[in-house]
Design an enzyme around this catalytic site. Structure first.
Site, PDB file in Angstrom:
ATOM      1  N   ASN A 249       0.720  -1.167  -0.434  1.00  0.00           N
ATOM      2  CA  ASN A 249       0.119  -0.042   0.136  1.00  0.00           C
ATOM      3  C   ASN A 249       0.861   1.281   0.695  1.00  0.00           C
ATOM      4  OD1 ASN A 249      -1.446   2.193   0.144  1.00  0.00           O
ATOM      5  ND2 ASN A 249      -2.632   0.784   2.393  1.00  0.00           N
TER       6      ASN A 249
ATOM      7  N   ARG B 204      -2.746  -1.932  -3.349  1.00  0.00           N
ATOM      8  CA  ARG B 204      -3.502  -1.115  -3.170  1.00  0.00           C
ATOM      9  C   ARG B 204      -3.824  -0.086  -4.255  1.00  0.00           C
ATOM     10  NH1 ARG B 204      -4.785   3.538   0.811  1.00  0.00           N
ATOM     11  NH2 ARG B 204      -7.126   3.763   0.738  1.00  0.00           N
TER      12      ARG B 204
ATOM     13  N   HIS C 183     -12.508   3.435  -0.881  1.00  0.00           N
ATOM     14  CA  HIS C 183     -12.737   2.043   1.163  1.00  0.00           C
ATOM     15  C   HIS C 183     -13.849   0.979   0.109  1.00  0.00           C
ATOM     16  CE1 HIS C 183     -12.650   6.068   3.445  1.00  0.00           C
ATOM     17  NE2 HIS C 183     -11.293   5.873   3.688  1.00  0.00           N
TER      18      HIS C 183
ATOM     19  N   ARG D  76      -9.907  16.684   6.402  1.00  0.00           N
ATOM     20  CA  ARG D  76     -11.190  17.251   5.328  1.00  0.00           C
ATOM     21  C   ARG D  76     -12.460  17.369   5.965  1.00  0.00           C
ATOM     22  NH1 ARG D  76     -10.847  10.911   2.528  1.00  0.00           N
ATOM     23  NH2 ARG D  76      -9.094  11.342   3.535  1.00  0.00           N
TER      24      ARG D  76
ATOM     25  N   GLU E  59      -8.003  -4.744   5.046  1.00  0.00           N
ATOM     26  CA  GLU E  59      -7.653  -3.962   3.991  1.00  0.00           C
ATOM     27  C   GLU E  59      -6.534  -4.987   3.383  1.00  0.00           C
ATOM     28  OE1 GLU E  59      -9.416  -0.417   3.311  1.00  0.00           O
ATOM     29  OE2 GLU E  59      -8.642  -0.290   4.882  1.00  0.00           O
TER      30      GLU E  59
END
Ligand code: AMP
Length: 398
Positions: free
Chosen positions: A7, A90, A179, A240, A385
């Site tokens: 990743n 990923r 996601h 964010r 993940e």
């Protein structure tokens, strides 16, 4: 078969070596400060965590150090590179081109490059990671697992913005969602726990981490999700803003003399709970401590965050005309009992009976938070993940 899961961020590279058959993690770690100086953290299964400073001008050196660590005669877990059967990468944005994971070819890399504009911070780093692995492990199959792929089942009515249609035709301006690997993994896991067929459930997944999103999973397919063209839309996040009135951009430009890049920087890096808390922190552990010590802004930040999650749950109940189960996952979803309790306090109308006592202090464990008689089941399910990427990789290369 051992699968190396990679990743890549712009200056970091997380990795796990997973025996994809037994699903055991053999080793894991992270390379940080790539392009600055370089630090490797490596931990073999059952062994001590080791940190070492290593010069990493590029991702290629970082992967070289990862391979050396994995093959180290004392602390390594493989003797030979051939013991790594495949690499799963990923990749953040697959645009409309990828509705599932794929074995990486030159054409795939080209298509990922074409999505760079949509994820300028992530996709180029993902590609660098892919090429560095190809250079060091020629002949080893590589698989790309996209954050956006799971959401490609969204219907047009969910992914189109209320903007002139030509921007979709010309530039593919639409909602994509992110996601996806996590939403897919935990929604399947919830079906397993419930002992119900995955394709007959209405599930809402709340992936609440530094980046956060909610997804409506209807009969095993994503039908709506809170992130959009980019991961800025939707929930209030660590730094964010999530959804805001778009007219605020012009208002602030006028008042403060900002240009568009400055406004985007504020929306991406200075907003969310960090901005709301008066720049106290984006980490919910710090916010909780501050809230408990009486800090009003920290409490407002946590309450705005939780309220937005509850509103998205409500809208996805409408989108699916019902809900069977709601899942909390990722750093905040798995660990923050205040946020979970706040969110569930808005769900009485659904017939949720929430186990407040069990919720208290609960961290990082798979658990059912609804009590017998609850019309909707509520779970905490830790996401994984890396394991999902290893599974996808094994399925494609075996
Ligand atoms: P993630 O992006 O999934 O790794 O989630 C990271 C975020 O999870 C951190 O920024 C924290 O806000 C939150 N988090 C992690 N551990 C805890 C904890 N024990 N209590 C509350 N929040 C936590």
């Amino acid at each position: 078969m051992n699968v190396l899961v990679i990743n890549c961020g712009s200056s970091s590279l997380k990795f796990q070596l997973i025996d994809a058959v037994s699903e055991e993690v053999l080793a894991k770690g992270i390379c940080e400060r790539i392009g600055i100086d370089g630090r490797l953290t490596y931990q073999p299964e059952g062994g001590e965590k080791e940190k070492s400073d290593k010069p990493m001008p590029t991702h290629t050196e970082a992967i070289q150090f990862v391979i050396e660590a994995l093959m180290n005669p004392e602390t390594g877990v493989v003797k030979d590179l051939h013991e790594i059967g495949a690499v799963g990468h990923r990749v953040v944005h697959g645009g409309e081109k990828f509705a599932s994971s794929v074995v990486i070819t030159e054409e795939v890399k080209q298509a990922v490059t074409e999505c760079n504009e949509l994820a300028p911070l992530h996709n180029p780093a993902n590609l660098i990671g892919i090429e560095a692995c190809e250079n060091l492990m020629p002949g080893t199959p590589m698989v790309a697992v996209f954050d956006t792929a799971f959401h490609q089942t969204m219907p047009e009515k969910a992914y189109m913005y209320g903007l002139p249609y030509e921007y979709y035709e010309k530039y593919k301006v639409r909602r994509y969602g992110f996601h996806g690997t996590s939403h897919s993994y935990v929604s399947k896991k919830a079906a397993e726990i419930m002992g119900k067929p995955y394709d007959q459930l209405k599930t809402i997944v709340c992936h609440l981490g530094n980046g956060s999103s909610v997804t409506a999973v209807l009969n095993g397919e994503s039908v709506d999700t809170s992130m959009g063209l980019t991961p800025l839309e939707g929930l209030v996040m660590g730094t964010r803003s999530g959804d805001v009135d778009p007219a605020i951009l012009d208002f602030l430009a006028q008042k403060e003399g900002f240009d568009i890049p400055e406004i985007m920087d504020i929306l991406n890096k200075k907003s969310g709970v960090f901005g709301l808390s008066g720049e106290l922190s984006s980490d919910f552990r710090d916010l909780t401590d501050a809230m408990n010590a009486g800090d009003k802004k920290a409490k407002i930040a946590m309450d705005v965050f939780s309220y937005r999650v509850a509103k998205y749950i409500g809208s996805y109940v409408a989108a699916m005309n019902g809900v069977d189960d709601i899942v909390f996952t990722a750093g905040i979803g798995e660990n923050d009992d205040y946020v979970r309790a706040q969110v569930c306090s808005y769900l009485d109308y659904l017939g949720v009976i929430f186990d407040k006592e069990l919720n208290k202090g609960l961290r990082g464990r798979q658990v059912e938070l609804s009590l017998p008689g609850s019309k909707v089941r509520v779970f905490v399910i830790p996401t994984n993940e890396e394991l999902a990427i290893a599974r996808e990789t094994l399925a494609l290369v075996k």
